[in-house]
Design a protein around this motif. Structure first.
Motif, PDB file in Angstrom:
ATOM      1  N   ALA A  88     -60.481-190.118 -64.614  1.00 49.85           N
ATOM      2  CA  ALA A  88     -60.386-188.492 -63.899  1.00 49.85           C
ATOM      3  C   ALA A  88     -59.059-188.034 -63.972  1.00 49.85           C
ATOM      4  N   ILE A  89     -58.207-188.813 -64.435  1.00 53.14           N
ATOM      5  CA  ILE A  89     -56.670-188.874 -64.363  1.00 53.14           C
ATOM      6  C   ILE A  89     -56.114-188.222 -64.762  1.00 53.14           C
ATOM      7  N   VAL A  90     -56.719-187.565 -65.958  1.00 52.12           N
ATOM      8  CA  VAL A  90     -55.544-185.933 -67.149  1.00 52.12           C
ATOM      9  C   VAL A  90     -56.610-185.646 -66.918  1.00 52.12           C
ATOM     10  N   ASP A  91     -55.988-184.188 -68.448  1.00 56.86           N
ATOM     11  CA  ASP A  91     -57.147-183.219 -68.801  1.00 56.86           C
ATOM     12  C   ASP A  91     -56.578-182.757 -69.907  1.00 56.86           C
ATOM     13  N   GLU A  92     -57.500-182.710 -71.115  1.00 54.65           N
ATOM     14  CA  GLU A  92     -57.775-182.520 -71.955  1.00 54.65           C
ATOM     15  C   GLU A  92     -56.186-182.662 -72.600  1.00 54.65           C
ATOM     16  N   ASP A  93     -55.248-182.280 -72.394  1.00 51.38           N
ATOM     17  CA  ASP A  93     -53.725-182.046 -72.539  1.00 51.38           C
ATOM     18  C   ASP A  93     -53.443-183.200 -72.430  1.00 51.38           C
ATOM     19  N   ASP A  94     -53.908-184.689 -72.074  1.00 54.26           N
ATOM     20  CA  ASP A  94     -53.431-185.270 -71.306  1.00 54.26           C
ATOM     21  C   ASP A  94     -52.078-185.389 -70.227  1.00 54.26           C
ATOM     22  N   GLN A 130     -52.079-174.067 -85.209  1.00 53.08           N
ATOM     23  CA  GLN A 130     -51.446-172.429 -85.487  1.00 53.08           C
ATOM     24  C   GLN A 130     -52.976-171.850 -84.594  1.00 53.08           C
ATOM     25  N   GLU A 131     -54.005-172.590 -85.303  1.00 53.85           N
ATOM     26  CA  GLU A 131     -55.071-171.983 -84.812  1.00 53.85           C
ATOM     27  C   GLU A 131     -55.361-172.257 -82.934  1.00 53.85           C
ATOM     28  N   GLY A 135     -36.817-182.791 -74.177  1.00 53.25           N
ATOM     29  CA  GLY A 135     -35.812-181.740 -74.715  1.00 53.25           C
ATOM     30  C   GLY A 135     -37.153-181.584 -76.037  1.00 53.25           C
ATOM     31  N   GLN A 136     -38.686-182.312 -75.734  1.00 46.71           N
ATOM     32  CA  GLN A 136     -38.937-181.815 -77.490  1.00 46.71           C
ATOM     33  C   GLN A 136     -39.133-180.510 -77.469  1.00 46.71           C
ATOM     34  N   ARG A 137     -38.539-179.486 -76.698  1.00 49.83           N
ATOM     35  CA  ARG A 137     -39.718-177.991 -77.552  1.00 49.83           C
ATOM     36  C   ARG A 137     -39.512-177.486 -78.902  1.00 49.83           C
ATOM     37  N   TYR A 138     -40.629-176.988 -79.926  1.00 49.77           N
ATOM     38  CA  TYR A 138     -40.136-176.408 -80.418  1.00 49.77           C
ATOM     39  C   TYR A 138     -39.681-175.122 -80.719  1.00 49.77           C
ATOM     40  N   GLY A 139     -39.345-174.723 -81.441  1.00 49.15           N
ATOM     41  CA  GLY A 139     -39.101-173.337 -81.932  1.00 49.15           C
ATOM     42  C   GLY A 139     -39.578-172.106 -83.117  1.00 49.15           C
ATOM     43  N   ALA A 140     -40.074-172.871 -84.245  1.00 51.18           N
ATOM     44  CA  ALA A 140     -40.642-172.893 -85.064  1.00 51.18           C
ATOM     45  C   ALA A 140     -41.610-173.687 -85.176  1.00 51.18           C
ATOM     46  N   TRP A 141     -42.833-172.815 -86.726  1.00 53.24           N
ATOM     47  CA  TRP A 141     -44.368-174.007 -86.360  1.00 53.24           C
ATOM     48  C   TRP A 141     -43.521-175.218 -87.753  1.00 53.24           C
ATOM     49  N   ASP A 142     -42.492-174.440 -88.459  1.00 50.05           N
ATOM     50  CA  ASP A 142     -42.521-175.343 -89.330  1.00 50.05           C
ATOM     51  C   ASP A 142     -41.412-177.087 -88.986  1.00 50.05           C
ATOM     52  N   GLU A 181     -47.094-171.251 -76.244  1.00 49.45           N
ATOM     53  CA  GLU A 181     -48.435-171.900 -75.803  1.00 49.45           C
ATOM     54  C   GLU A 181     -48.207-173.526 -75.654  1.00 49.45           C
ATOM     55  N   LEU A 182     -48.118-174.180 -77.534  1.00 49.32           N
ATOM     56  CA  LEU A 182     -47.987-175.467 -77.920  1.00 49.32           C
ATOM     57  C   LEU A 182     -46.357-175.768 -77.205  1.00 49.32           C
ATOM     58  N   ASN A 183     -46.193-175.619 -76.869  1.00 55.81           N
ATOM     59  CA  ASN A 183     -45.094-176.349 -75.850  1.00 55.81           C
ATOM     60  C   ASN A 183     -44.788-176.028 -74.672  1.00 55.81           C
ATOM     61  N   ARG A 184     -46.275-175.411 -73.909  1.00 56.26           N
ATOM     62  CA  ARG A 184     -46.824-175.326 -72.288  1.00 56.26           C
ATOM     63  C   ARG A 184     -47.473-176.683 -73.071  1.00 56.26           C
ATOM     64  N   ARG A 185     -48.566-176.554 -73.412  1.00 53.57           N
ATOM     65  CA  ARG A 185     -49.539-177.898 -73.562  1.00 53.57           C
ATOM     66  C   ARG A 185     -49.236-178.794 -73.508  1.00 53.57           C
TER      67      ARG A 185
END
Length: 698
Positions: A509-515, A195-196, A214-221, A203-207
């Motif tokens: 130089a294949i991926v960025d910091e989010d793989d 969260q920090e 279908g791994q999208r999260y709807g809440a932190w818990d 934003e976590l889902n995007r990154r």
């Protein structure tokens, strides 16, 4: 004396940035410090006086105490018993031996496990780990953190101004033997950390790219640690878990360090483990300690393990930003935890120790002082062996102490390489995850291969983070840079434009910091610097080998040298965009395609190696790139190591002969180890070491 014994070949020379060599060092430890871990609690108190007497005979100047003594210091929660430690420290002080005082938090007492079972480390499979061994508790558990703070505070309050105290040693080898923790405390801390980092779940889902599968999260818990799952877990999720694990270990270190600093201004360290400290990003850890220290143990199965020792020492010096560092532990002979614990040959311990000093350590420490009669490490070699003072190991320990006294003036001098190898722990974590194009892609293997090739050309190197200021270097090598941030790639490209020479190995130089793959295809961020496009990976089958051909230029000596070279594991389908093919694939998946390329970009050059070269072939490529960079290579003899430490006015050339034949060099100066002047010619016998002091030439 310069870093090279032969004139540098033609090549660009840029203005080099002066290095910051401001030094903090262990209080009262002058010269090259000498000693090791001391565990007097394992022995009757009447042996302590004998220990001190023998330490003085061996030339010991420091002893590390308290590493695994928590249960003696605090046998019950809040009940301190430190009188025995008073006697140990006062006895060492009376003998003129400085104390490195450790916090004992790598060995939590049984009562802590019993009273706070929720603070136990939980494995990925859900097993809670208990006492009966070494190790730590959950770095996220409040009870463990508070217990660590409390014991560190108590020790610092009592000993923070003790006149014997040279250095604080927090914990022991963070991340060993476990680093990951899947307890309930870790689960909640991981969510807080995410969260920090990302602020919102969107934003976590995007990154993380969670729309895939279908791994999208709807809440932190809903977010869990990457534990057992039906198939491969999201790579960005796993990479962030590795970052989080490292962060939690560092947070525990900071808790203890900050408690100590409330009472003491003596420097604070913790012992790193070089490349073996897999869960720790030492670039980040170095910012937390006052002095960088390291533990190093030879791989007994490697017949050239002195090369990996040199690599580890170069890494630690680099993490220390070029400043002298502290070798906290290595072994006098065999260790006890490898499949075959091979004893060191006569003279090998001396060479190992002086190698570390050559590459920047101002301390030589061992695990441990006196051999243990009980416990799982009773077969581990020590300074005072089971056989006592009549053993060869003891005689070598005493002789090494005398050698280190002769090298007192080396203290504070620095190593200044012109060559750097790029290394990023986050990239290695990411590359090591599942479902890569080949199981044979190994970041450690490529790093080792490139280092070994440079070592065999007598080129001393630093390691550097890809985002670091590289202006001090003329040649930079990237053997395994799968993950590369776009801004770091832009800095590398500008560095080449300004006159640097860059050598990049495949799958970089294949991926960025989010793989996530960089837009535009493989290797896009370095396309301008290298002049090539990677159109497709063409990994080879197990055991398959393909061959190289010369690139086609009649005057290309390197291409001729590579002609006929057999390679395995990997090939790529490259398209040239300005680069020239030095060598091509003769057969295999891309016959006729470029295999090794060279590209002039601005005032510098970019080299790309699309095949798994090793040995003579890799050395030939690096020798040619070094020529572009104006860096001299040389060959004195097989396994003869040459390293220069630069003092204020004098230089110190270390010649470590690991080979089977004598080595001869043409130079003048004074050999500190023999006390003899060197007048034009130095002969270093097989297995021996020389340290030649000379006045620096203007």
């Amino acid at each position: 004396m310069d870093d090279t014994s032969t004139p540098a070949p033609p090549g660009p020379r840029r203005q080099r940035r002066p290095r910051d060599t401001a030094q903090v060092w262990a209080t009262g430890l002058d010269g090259i410090a000498y000693g090791g871990d001391y565990n007097p609690e394992q022995w009757p108190e009447e042996t302590w006086a004998e220990d001190v007497r023998l330490m003085r005979e061996a030339g010991v100047t420091f002893a590390t105490v308290g590493v695994f003594s928590w249960v003696l210091m605090e046998p019950r929660e809040g009940e301190l018993h430190l009188d025995w430690l008073d006697r140990v420290i006062d006895g060492l002080h009376a003998a003129g031996i400085r104390v490195v005082l450790s916090t004992p938090t790598a060995g939590p007492p049984a009562w802590l496990y019993a009273k706070y079972p929720d603070a136990r480390v939980v494995t990925r499979d859900g097993v809670a780990l208990g006492p009966g061994s070494r190790g730590a508790m959950s770095p996220s558990a409040p009870a463990y953190r508070e217990a660590c703070r409390r014991i560190a505070d108590a020790l610092a309050a009592r000993y923070g101004s003790h006149p014997a105290l040279a250095l604080w040693h927090v914990h022991n080898e963070y991340g060993v033997p476990v680093s990951e923790d899947f307890s309930v405390h870790a689960r909640h801390a991981f969510r807080d950390w995410l969260q920090e980092r990302y602020d919102t779940v969107d934003e976590l889902n995007r990154r993380w790219g969670t729309l895939f599968w279908g791994q999208r999260y709807g809440a932190w818990d809903e977010v869990e640690p990457p534990g057992p799952a039906a198939s491969v877990v999201n790579a960005a999720h796993q990479l962030d878990w590795a970052r989080f694990t490292d962060h939690q270990l560092r947070a525990c270190f900071r808790i203890e360090r900050d408690a100590i600093r409330q009472h003491s201004d003596v420097p604070v360290t913790t012992n790193f483990q070089g490349f073996n400290g897999r869960p720790t990003d030492l670039w980040a850890w170095a910012d937390e300690v006052d002095i960088v220290s390291n533990d190093h143990y030879l791989d007994a199965a490697d017949p050239r393990n002195h090369v990996t020792l040199a690599q580890a020492a170069d890494l630690v010096r680099s993490v220390a930003a070029g400043r002298p560092w502290f070798l906290m532990e290595h072994s006098t002979s065999a260790v006890n935890w490898q499949p075959r614990n091979v004893a060191k040959l006569p003279g090998e311990m001396r060479r190992n120790s002086l190698q570390h000093v050559a590459r920047g350590s101002d301390a030589v420490g061992f695990f441990q002082w006196r051999a243990s009669r009980v416990g799982v490490e009773k077969f581990h070699s020590t300074m005072l062996p089971h056989g006592g003072t009549g053993t060869r190991v003891w005689r070598e320990v005493v002789e090494l102490g005398a050698d280190l006294r002769r090298l007192a003036d080396v203290h504070g001098s620095v190593v200044r390489p012109r060559v750097a190898i790029l290394w990023d722990w986050e990239s290695s974590w990411a590359q090591g995850l599942e479902w890569r194009p080949s199981v044979d892609l190994d970041a450690d293997e490529r790093r080792d291969a490139y280092y070994r090739a440079l070592f065999d050309e007598d080129v001393t190197v630093d390691f550097a983070h890809p985002g670091a200021d590289l202006s001090a270097y003329d040649l930079v090598v990237a053997p395994a840079l799968y993950l590369l941030r776009a801004d770091h790639a832009a800095r590398l490209t500008r560095w080449v434009e300004d006159g640097g020479t860059l050598v990049v190995s495949y799958f970089s130089a294949i991926v960025d910091e989010d793989d996530a793959l960089h837009p535009g295809g493989f290797g896009t961020p370095l396309r301008e610097a290298l002049g090539v496009v990677v159109e497709e990976f063409t990994p080879l089958r197990a055991g398959e080998r393909v061959h190289l051909s010369a690139g086609g230029s009649a005057d290309d000596a390197l291409g001729d040298m590579l002609d006929g070279t057999a390679v395995d594991v990997w090939a790529e389908d490259l398209r040239l965009e300005g680069a020239r093919a030095v060598a091509t694939f003769r057969d295999g998946p891309v016959p006729g395609g470029p295999a090794v390329t060279r590209h002039a970009h601005g005032a510098g050059h970019g080299w790309y190696v699309a095949a798994r070269l090793d040995g003579v072939a890799l050395r030939s490529v690096l020798r040619a790139a070094a020529h572009d960079a104006g860096v001299a290579t040389r060959r004195i003899g097989d396994d003869v190591e040459l390293v220069v430490r630069h003092g204020t006015t004098d230089d110190f050339l270390f010649v470590v002969n690991h080979g089977a034949a004598a080595a001869t060099l043409e130079l003048t100066g004074h050999d500190l180890l023999t006390g003899m002047d060197v007048d034009g010619r130095l002969v270093v016998p097989a297995g021996d070491v020389a340290v030649v002091r000379s006045e620096r030439r203007p």
